[in-house]
Motif scaffolding. Structure first.
Motif, PDB file in Angstrom:
ATOM      1  N   VAL A 181       0.838  -1.203   0.000  1.00 13.37           N
ATOM      2  CA  VAL A 181       0.000   0.000   0.000  1.00 13.37           C
ATOM      3  C   VAL A 181       0.869   1.247   0.000  1.00 13.37           C
ATOM      4  CG1 VAL A 181      -1.664   1.313   1.353  1.00 13.37           C
ATOM      5  CG2 VAL A 181      -1.926  -1.142   1.121  1.00 13.37           C
ATOM      6  N   LYS A 182       1.970   1.179   0.735  1.00 12.62           N
ATOM      7  CA  LYS A 182       2.834   2.362   0.857  1.00 12.62           C
ATOM      8  C   LYS A 182       3.479   2.701  -0.490  1.00 12.62           C
ATOM      9  CE  LYS A 182       6.794   3.867   3.576  1.00 12.62           C
ATOM     10  NZ  LYS A 182       7.873   3.408   4.428  1.00 12.62           N
ATOM     11  N   ASP A 183       4.000   1.669  -1.187  1.00 11.73           N
ATOM     12  CA  ASP A 183       4.663   1.926  -2.459  1.00 11.73           C
ATOM     13  C   ASP A 183       3.662   2.364  -3.514  1.00 11.73           C
ATOM     14  OD1 ASP A 183       7.091  -0.683  -1.916  1.00 11.73           O
ATOM     15  OD2 ASP A 183       7.321   1.484  -1.807  1.00 11.73           O
ATOM     16  N   VAL A 184       2.483   1.772  -3.485  1.00 10.11           N
ATOM     17  CA  VAL A 184       1.448   2.176  -4.438  1.00 10.11           C
ATOM     18  C   VAL A 184       1.064   3.624  -4.200  1.00 10.11           C
ATOM     19  CG1 VAL A 184      -0.961   1.838  -5.079  1.00 10.11           C
ATOM     20  CG2 VAL A 184       0.563  -0.124  -4.870  1.00 10.11           C
ATOM     21  N   GLU A 185       0.979   3.994  -2.939  1.00 14.76           N
ATOM     22  CA  GLU A 185       0.623   5.379  -2.613  1.00 14.76           C
ATOM     23  C   GLU A 185       1.718   6.332  -3.065  1.00 14.76           C
ATOM     24  OE1 GLU A 185      -2.255   6.388  -1.559  1.00 14.76           O
ATOM     25  OE2 GLU A 185      -1.496   8.437  -1.664  1.00 14.76           O
ATOM     26  N   LEU A 186       2.939   5.879  -2.951  1.00 11.36           N
ATOM     27  CA  LEU A 186       4.073   6.693  -3.408  1.00 11.36           C
ATOM     28  C   LEU A 186       3.944   6.975  -4.900  1.00 11.36           C
ATOM     29  CD1 LEU A 186       7.135   7.644  -2.740  1.00 11.36           C
ATOM     30  CD2 LEU A 186       7.758   5.497  -3.779  1.00 11.36           C
ATOM     31  N   VAL A 187       3.678   5.929  -5.654  1.00  6.08           N
ATOM     32  CA  VAL A 187       3.558   6.082  -7.111  1.00  6.08           C
ATOM     33  C   VAL A 187       2.356   6.951  -7.449  1.00  6.08           C
ATOM     34  CG1 VAL A 187       3.093   4.831  -9.246  1.00  6.08           C
ATOM     35  CG2 VAL A 187       4.721   3.903  -7.591  1.00  6.08           C
ATOM     36  N   ALA A 188       1.237   6.705  -6.782  1.00  5.75           N
ATOM     37  CA  ALA A 188       0.015   7.462  -7.083  1.00  5.75           C
ATOM     38  C   ALA A 188       0.202   8.944  -6.762  1.00  5.75           C
ATOM     39  CB  ALA A 188      -1.163   6.895  -6.293  1.00  5.75           C
ATOM     40  N   THR A 189       0.858   9.218  -5.661  1.00  6.76           N
ATOM     41  CA  THR A 189       1.082  10.617  -5.290  1.00  6.76           C
ATOM     42  C   THR A 189       1.971  11.303  -6.312  1.00  6.76           C
ATOM     43  OG1 THR A 189       0.896   9.988  -2.980  1.00  6.76           O
ATOM     44  CG2 THR A 189       1.891  12.119  -3.430  1.00  6.76           C
ATOM     45  N   ALA A 190       3.003  10.593  -6.751  1.00  3.96           N
ATOM     46  CA  ALA A 190       3.913  11.189  -7.739  1.00  3.96           C
ATOM     47  C   ALA A 190       3.165  11.487  -9.034  1.00  3.96           C
ATOM     48  CB  ALA A 190       5.070  10.225  -7.998  1.00  3.96           C
ATOM     49  N   LEU A 191       2.258  10.597  -9.407  1.00  2.00           N
ATOM     50  CA  LEU A 191       1.525  10.792 -10.658  1.00  2.00           C
ATOM     51  C   LEU A 191       0.504  11.911 -10.524  1.00  2.00           C
ATOM     52  CD1 LEU A 191       0.993   7.084 -11.642  1.00  2.00           C
ATOM     53  CD2 LEU A 191       2.357   8.744 -12.890  1.00  2.00           C
ATOM     54  N   ARG A 192      -0.132  12.000  -9.382  1.00  2.00           N
ATOM     55  CA  ARG A 192      -1.166  13.037  -9.206  1.00  2.00           C
ATOM     56  C   ARG A 192      -0.562  14.423  -9.290  1.00  2.00           C
ATOM     57  NH1 ARG A 192      -3.260   9.598  -4.898  1.00  2.00           N
ATOM     58  NH2 ARG A 192      -4.954   8.409  -5.825  1.00  2.00           N
ATOM     59  N   ALA A 193       0.741  14.530  -8.953  1.00  2.00           N
ATOM     60  CA  ALA A 193       1.398  15.842  -8.986  1.00  2.00           C
ATOM     61  C   ALA A 193       1.662  16.316 -10.410  1.00  2.00           C
ATOM     62  CB  ALA A 193       2.706  15.779  -8.209  1.00  2.00           C
ATOM     63  N   VAL A 194       1.532  15.431 -11.380  1.00  2.00           N
ATOM     64  CA  VAL A 194       1.823  15.804 -12.777  1.00  2.00           C
ATOM     65  C   VAL A 194       0.608  16.509 -13.366  1.00  2.00           C
ATOM     66  CG1 VAL A 194       2.373  14.900 -15.060  1.00  2.00           C
ATOM     67  CG2 VAL A 194       3.393  13.861 -13.020  1.00  2.00           C
ATOM     68  N   PRO A 195       0.756  17.692 -13.941  1.00  2.00           N
ATOM     69  CA  PRO A 195      -0.411  18.435 -14.421  1.00  2.00           C
ATOM     70  C   PRO A 195      -1.122  17.759 -15.586  1.00  2.00           C
ATOM     71  CG  PRO A 195       1.623  19.672 -14.826  1.00  2.00           C
ATOM     72  CD  PRO A 195       2.008  18.461 -14.073  1.00  2.00           C
ATOM     73  N   GLN A 196      -0.387  16.925 -16.367  1.00  2.00           N
ATOM     74  CA  GLN A 196      -1.045  16.296 -17.511  1.00  2.00           C
ATOM     75  C   GLN A 196      -1.942  15.134 -17.111  1.00  2.00           C
ATOM     76  OE1 GLN A 196       2.120  17.032 -17.286  1.00  2.00           O
ATOM     77  NE2 GLN A 196       2.957  17.815 -19.196  1.00  2.00           N
ATOM     78  N   VAL A 197      -1.853  14.749 -15.847  1.00  2.00           N
ATOM     79  CA  VAL A 197      -2.643  13.606 -15.393  1.00  2.00           C
ATOM     80  C   VAL A 197      -3.972  14.105 -14.875  1.00  2.00           C
ATOM     81  CG1 VAL A 197      -2.796  11.768 -13.691  1.00  2.00           C
ATOM     82  CG2 VAL A 197      -0.632  12.194 -14.878  1.00  2.00           C
ATOM     83  N   GLU A 198      -5.054  13.559 -15.438  1.00  2.00           N
ATOM     84  CA  GLU A 198      -6.391  13.956 -15.021  1.00  2.00           C
ATOM     85  C   GLU A 198      -6.774  13.236 -13.733  1.00  2.00           C
ATOM     86  OE1 GLU A 198      -8.822  15.892 -16.762  1.00  2.00           O
ATOM     87  OE2 GLU A 198     -10.083  15.581 -15.010  1.00  2.00           O
ATOM     88  N   ARG A 199      -6.510  11.931 -13.729  1.00  2.00           N
ATOM     89  CA  ARG A 199      -6.936  11.145 -12.576  1.00  2.00           C
ATOM     90  C   ARG A 199      -6.053   9.913 -12.469  1.00  2.00           C
ATOM     91  NH1 ARG A 199     -13.062   9.372 -11.098  1.00  2.00           N
ATOM     92  NH2 ARG A 199     -12.511   8.378  -9.151  1.00  2.00           N
ATOM     93  N   VAL A 200      -5.853   9.472 -11.225  1.00  2.00           N
ATOM     94  CA  VAL A 200      -5.054   8.271 -10.982  1.00  2.00           C
ATOM     95  C   VAL A 200      -5.974   7.208 -10.384  1.00  2.00           C
ATOM     96  CG1 VAL A 200      -3.135   7.278  -9.712  1.00  2.00           C
ATOM     97  CG2 VAL A 200      -2.929   9.567 -10.654  1.00  2.00           C
ATOM     98  N   LEU A 201      -6.053   6.049 -11.064  1.00  2.00           N
ATOM     99  CA  LEU A 201      -6.874   4.944 -10.565  1.00  2.00           C
ATOM    100  C   LEU A 201      -5.933   3.920  -9.969  1.00  2.00           C
ATOM    101  CD1 LEU A 201      -9.157   4.587 -13.717  1.00  2.00           C
ATOM    102  CD2 LEU A 201      -9.624   5.871 -11.646  1.00  2.00           C
ATOM    103  N   ALA A 202      -5.895   3.864  -8.639  1.00  2.00           N
ATOM    104  CA  ALA A 202      -4.978   2.946  -7.975  1.00  2.00           C
ATOM    105  C   ALA A 202      -5.716   1.919  -7.133  1.00  2.00           C
ATOM    106  CB  ALA A 202      -4.006   3.741  -7.091  1.00  2.00           C
ATOM    107  N   GLY A 203      -7.028   1.909  -7.243  1.00  2.00           N
ATOM    108  CA  GLY A 203      -7.780   0.892  -6.503  1.00  2.00           C
ATOM    109  C   GLY A 203      -7.610   1.013  -5.006  1.00  2.00           C
ATOM    110  N   GLU A 204      -7.603   2.278  -4.508  1.00  2.00           N
ATOM    111  CA  GLU A 204      -7.396   2.440  -3.069  1.00  2.00           C
ATOM    112  C   GLU A 204      -8.455   1.703  -2.256  1.00  2.00           C
ATOM    113  OE1 GLU A 204      -7.301   4.889  -5.197  1.00  2.00           O
ATOM    114  OE2 GLU A 204      -5.579   6.170  -4.870  1.00  2.00           O
ATOM    115  N   ASP A 205      -9.662   1.526  -2.861  1.00  2.00           N
ATOM    116  CA  ASP A 205     -10.737   0.884  -2.100  1.00  2.00           C
ATOM    117  C   ASP A 205     -10.492  -0.594  -1.898  1.00  2.00           C
ATOM    118  OD1 ASP A 205     -13.151   2.898  -3.897  1.00  2.00           O
ATOM    119  OD2 ASP A 205     -11.941   3.302  -2.107  1.00  2.00           O
ATOM    120  N   TRP A 206     -10.003  -1.243  -2.947  1.00  2.00           N
ATOM    121  CA  TRP A 206      -9.935  -2.706  -2.855  1.00  2.00           C
ATOM    122  C   TRP A 206      -8.517  -3.233  -2.757  1.00  2.00           C
ATOM    123  CZ3 TRP A 206      -7.111  -3.791  -7.110  1.00  2.00           C
ATOM    124  CH2 TRP A 206      -7.241  -2.927  -8.204  1.00  2.00           C
TER     125      TRP A 206
END
Lengths: 401, 296, 231
Positions: B130-155
């Protein structure tokens, strides 16, 4: 009285006055001639009066014709404008109908697109629901499922947005359609009104045309009458000229009998004291042959007309003696000053005389006044004769043209 | 003759047949167990399967061009927990979407593709937390060209828990087999000790102490266990190596065949062999002990 | 030389015997007789160092078997030959296995040597070609003789035989007589424990030495035939 008529009468008057001035106390032959002249003069005056009246009538007819032509022209112009307007309205109506048709077609297409889009959206929703129901439970590829569900949401949102756009476009088109229909109705009403106006103009034009025809017929009649009168006046002038020649011959014989030399007529340039302008003004009618465009006739003016301020004082152009001061039909008050040696200056259309017949005047002496007018301008008729021949006053007197 | 009798491989010297049969059996067992061990080591249990099933999706904005998307994918691939990052342009996304929802009409009324491009990020099996996935998702969300990050945080936590449980289950099964080996080995040792009881009694009568006999037997069992485990694991590893090279689906599930040659894999195999040796020795001792109730 | 000093045994809640002294010299055949349940087998096991006596000690060449070096006791036991009364404890399948088992105890008996000597030894005890016989199919006498032959494979310095004579049967007494005497001649010591001694042997041994419930005969060697008595 038109200008041309005035010129003709001036010419006749000049001839008559010349005769009177030149031969005031003739022998018995002269009395015959004078009687003849008086008779002719009377006839001339009668003819002149008739001519004047005819000319007036003709003028009136011409004026009416002009007016009627003007009205006809105006009506034609208006009809032309009306026709153009109707054409424009018709084109506008056609254009509006085209736009209406296109708008209706657009509305139909938009409705069809709207229906299709709604069907697509419903089908997509069913597909999404079916697929998700079939995949209930733990998916083999949860990330791919998550992405596909997200894309399905985007897809459905795009479809819904598309439907909203179509709906808005359809509403705009319907509104535009209503507007066009109203415009078409208004334009058609306007067209009907203009058609009515056009019909009215047509009928008026017809009426004017008919009136114009009547006027033209009247004008032709008057012209014919004037022509006949002119012919008579011309004949009269030839008679007068003949009489003048006879008078001259008799004078020559009388001088010869008296042992005197025939004196050559003098010239105005040699007049002692020189000449000056009778008043300050502008020459509005020149000496010599002039073509009247109104009547399409060529008239020979024996003098000039000078436009000056109304009520202006008229002065003698040179030293001399008042030979005649009286009213002449068609010229108003006329003053004739003889300068000796066969030199005469004639002043017509005066209002008042400030000198009497037989009174001596000097160059620049005030001999009369012009009449007043509402326009502030009045016209002086000036004629110079030397030895029975009219000369151009502007050639010897500095006049403003 | 006062020489102390040599007790090495005493069972083999007394009775070879059963020893051969047992050794063959143990060798095959260690082949299977070695195959299973190496598979579990390479795959991390179900980590590799999970890593193959799980991906982070960075949905890009619609106006992002393909060149920029591929550049972003390369940058994402440089993140430490990331195994691979692949850019898919809007056309590819549309085709994938239509395959997932076959009832949709590809010729839509508007005729436009409403889907944007996206980057699919695969996480390394050993970094799927979960920690590494969150790391990647956070890095991607910071990119302005990215609209949305789907990382399956729920499941994702449930998935990882299930993965851990499954991995534990796999290792548990492996452990169970190992325990089974131990139990079976003990029974075999006991049976052999019982079968050779006369011989051992004979030896005991002749001054051979039971302890010494047991020690030598256990040592022999440990040594043979180590050798059998090592050879069996090597054989199992060889089979695994060729299987992975021949069947790509296995490679996706288990891992790369070259990973078998990594030092840590070999060290694990050696440790397993040592463990098998210890278990074999313990089984021998316990079997000997069980076979001698009341014996001095 | 094996010596037992003040040996005593307490068995089944009672003292079986106590204060017995024994002395068995080397290179001789000793015959110990006693009534049933007198503890003959027990005596042999004490002398072999297998069972510690409840009283007393056993000395082997002057070294205490039970109070000295345990390694010495193990070495003594490994060097002894023993044919038990039940002949074969935990019988192996075949006579050959018996010899293999015996060879285990003797560290210097190689496989090839064993195979070579097996048939010879079996022939010596009247079991020619019996290496492949199944123990379970052999008679008591055959088993006893096979066990004896297997013990002889290691060439033990001391041979303890418990009930071998009675077990081998009368037809084998002559063979056994000759065998034991040959062993004694070679410097080995044979100690037999029987219920009774064959008459001929008794005559040859002479008067026995009573030791507790036992009678100890010393069978003379070939040179000393006819004379007996403990040493």
């Amino acid at each position: 009285m038109t200008r041309g008529t005035r010129r003709i009468l001036s010419a006749l008057l000049a001839a008559s006055v010349s005769l009177c001035v030149l031969f005031p106390a003739s022998a018995p032959a002269a009395r015959d001639i004078a009687a003849e002249l008086r008779k002719e003069r009377g006839r001339l005056l009668e003819m002149k009066a008739r001519e004047e009246k005819t000319a007036q009538e003709l003028t009136e007819a011409i004026r009416k014709e002009k007016q009627s032509k003007g009205r006809v022209g105006e009506l034609q112009e208006r009809l032309k404008r009306q026709k153009n307007l109707l054409s424009r309205i018709d084109r506008k109506v056609s254009a509006l109908n085209d736009r209406l048709e296109r708008a209706e077609k657009d509305v139909r297409e938009l409705e069809a697109a709207h229906g299709q889009a709604r069907t697509d959206l419903q089908r997509a929703e069913v597909v999404a629901f079916t697929v998700q129901k079939a995949e209930a439970g733990i998916p083999l590829h949860p990330s791919a499922r998550e992405r596909e569900r997200h894309f399905m949401r985007l897809y459905l949102e795009a479809d819904a947005e598309g439907i909203a756009r179509i709906t808005r476009a359809r509403e705009r088109k319907v509104e535009e359609l209503s507007g066009l229909e109203r415009q078409v109705a208004v334009t058609e009403r306007k067209m009907a009104r203009e058609k009515k106006v056009g019909d009215t103009l047509l009928s008026r034009q017809e009426e004017e045309r008919r009136r114009l025809s009547g006027i033209e017929r009247e004008k032709k009649r008057k012209e014919k009458e004037l022509k006949s009168l002119r012919a008579k006046i011309a004949r009269m002038e030839s008679v007068i000229s003949r009489v003048e020649r006879q008078v001259k011959e008799r004078e020559r014989r009388a001088r010869k009998a008296a042992g005197g030399k025939a004196t050559a007529p003098r010239q105005f340039a040699s007049l002692s004291g020189g000449l000056s302008a009778p008043l300050s003004g502008k020459v509005v009618s020149r000496f010599g042959r002039q073509h009247d465009t109104t009547f399409d006739v060529t008239i020979e003016n024996r003098g000039v007309e000078i436009e000056a301020a109304s009520g202006a004082s008229v002065k003698s152009v040179g030293q001399g003696e008042v030979a005649f001061a009286g009213a002449v039909s068609g010229f108003g008050n006329v003053l004739i000053v003889q300068h000796g040696g066969g030199l005469f200056s004639v002043y017509g259309r005066l209002e008042t005389f400030l000198v009497k017949q037989g009174e001596a005047v000097n160059k620049g002496s005030v001999v009369g006044r012009l009449p007043g007018s509402q326009s502030g301008k009045s016209v002086l008729y000036l004629e110079l004769r030397a030895g029975g021949t009219a000369i151009d006053p502007t050639s010897v007197i500095p006049l403003d043209r | 003759m006062n020489e102390k009798p040599s007790l090495w491989w005493i069972d083999w010297r007394i009775s070879r047949g059963p020893i051969v049969r047992e050794s063959i059996g143990r060798f095959l067992f260690f082949c299977l167990l070695g195959f299973a061990l190496l598979s579990l080591l390479l795959s991390g249990g179900v980590s590799r399967i999970l890593a193959g099933r799980y991906a982070v999706t960075a949905v890009l904005r619609a106006e992002v061009p393909s060149g920029e998307g591929e550049g972003l994918a390369r940058k994402a691939a440089a993140l430490p927990p990331v195994r691979s990052a692949t850019y898919q342009d809007p056309e590819a996304a549309w085709k994938e979407f239509l395959r997932a929802y076959p009832g949709l009409d590809p010729l839509r009324g508007t005729g436009e593709n409403p889907l944007p491009g996206y980057i699919e990020i695969r996480i390394r099996p050993d970094r799927l937390t979960v920690k590494d996935v969150e790391l990647v998702a956070t890095a991607l969300r910071a990119v302005p060209q990215v609209e949305r990050v789907l990382a399956g945080e729920d499941w994702l936590p449930r998935l990882l828990l299930a993965g851990r449980l499954a991995s534990w289950a796999c290792w548990g099964v492996f452990g169970a087999f190992l325990a089974g080996f131990f139990l079976v080995g003990r029974l075999q040792e006991r049976a052999r000790a019982v079968a050779l009881a006369g011989d051992f009694a004979f030896l005991a009568e002749r001054g051979v102490s039971a302890g010494r006999l047991a020690f030598h037997r256990a040592s022999g069992a440990a040594l043979s266990g180590f050798l059998l485990a090592a050879v069996g694991t090597a054989a199992g590893g060889g089979v695994l190596f060729f299987s992975l090279r021949k069947y790509p689906i296995l490679e996706r599930v288990i891992g790369s065949p070259t990973d078998l040659l990594l030092p840590q894999t070999i060290a694990s195999a050696v440790l397993f062999s040592v463990g098998a040796a210890l278990l074999s020795g313990a089984a021998s001792l316990l079997g000997w002990r069980a076979a001698r109730p009341g014996r001095k | 030389m094996i010596e037992g000093f003040r040996l005593g045994v307490y068995s089944r809640g009672a003292t079986l015997w106590d204060g017995l002294d024994f002395a068995f010299g080397d290179a001789a055949v000793w015959f110990v007789t006693g009534p049933p349940a007198s503890g003959k087998t027990l005596l042999l096991s004490i002398l072999r160092g297998e069972r510690r006596p409840d009283a007393g000690d056993v000395l082997v060449s002057g070294e205490s078997l039970y109070r000295g070096n345990a390694a010495l006791a193990r070495a003594w036991r490994a060097s002894c030959g023993h044919v038990p009364e039940q002949a074969i404890t935990g019988a192996p399948p075949t006579v050959g296995d018996l010899f293999r088992r015996s060879a285990l105890v003797g560290g210097a008996v190689r496989e090839t040597e064993r195979k070579e000597r097996t048939d010879g030894l079996l022939e010596m005890v009247g079991l020619r070609g019996a290496s492949t016989w199944r123990i379970s199919e052999m008679s008591i006498s055959e088993r006893v003789r096979a066990c004896l032959a297997a013990e002889l494979l290691r060439g033990p310095k001391i041979l303890f035989c418990d009930g071998v004579v009675a077990g081998a049967g009368v037809p084998s007494w002559e063979m056994l007589w000759g065998l034991f005497r040959a062993l004694a001649r070679e410097g080995n010591t044979v100690i037999l424990a029987e219920r009774r001694i064959p008459e001929r042997w008794a005559l040859a041994a002479g008067d026995p030495e009573p030791v507790g419930p036992f009678r100890v005969y010393r069978l003379p060697g070939p040179a000393a035939e006819g004379k007996g008595g403990p040493g």
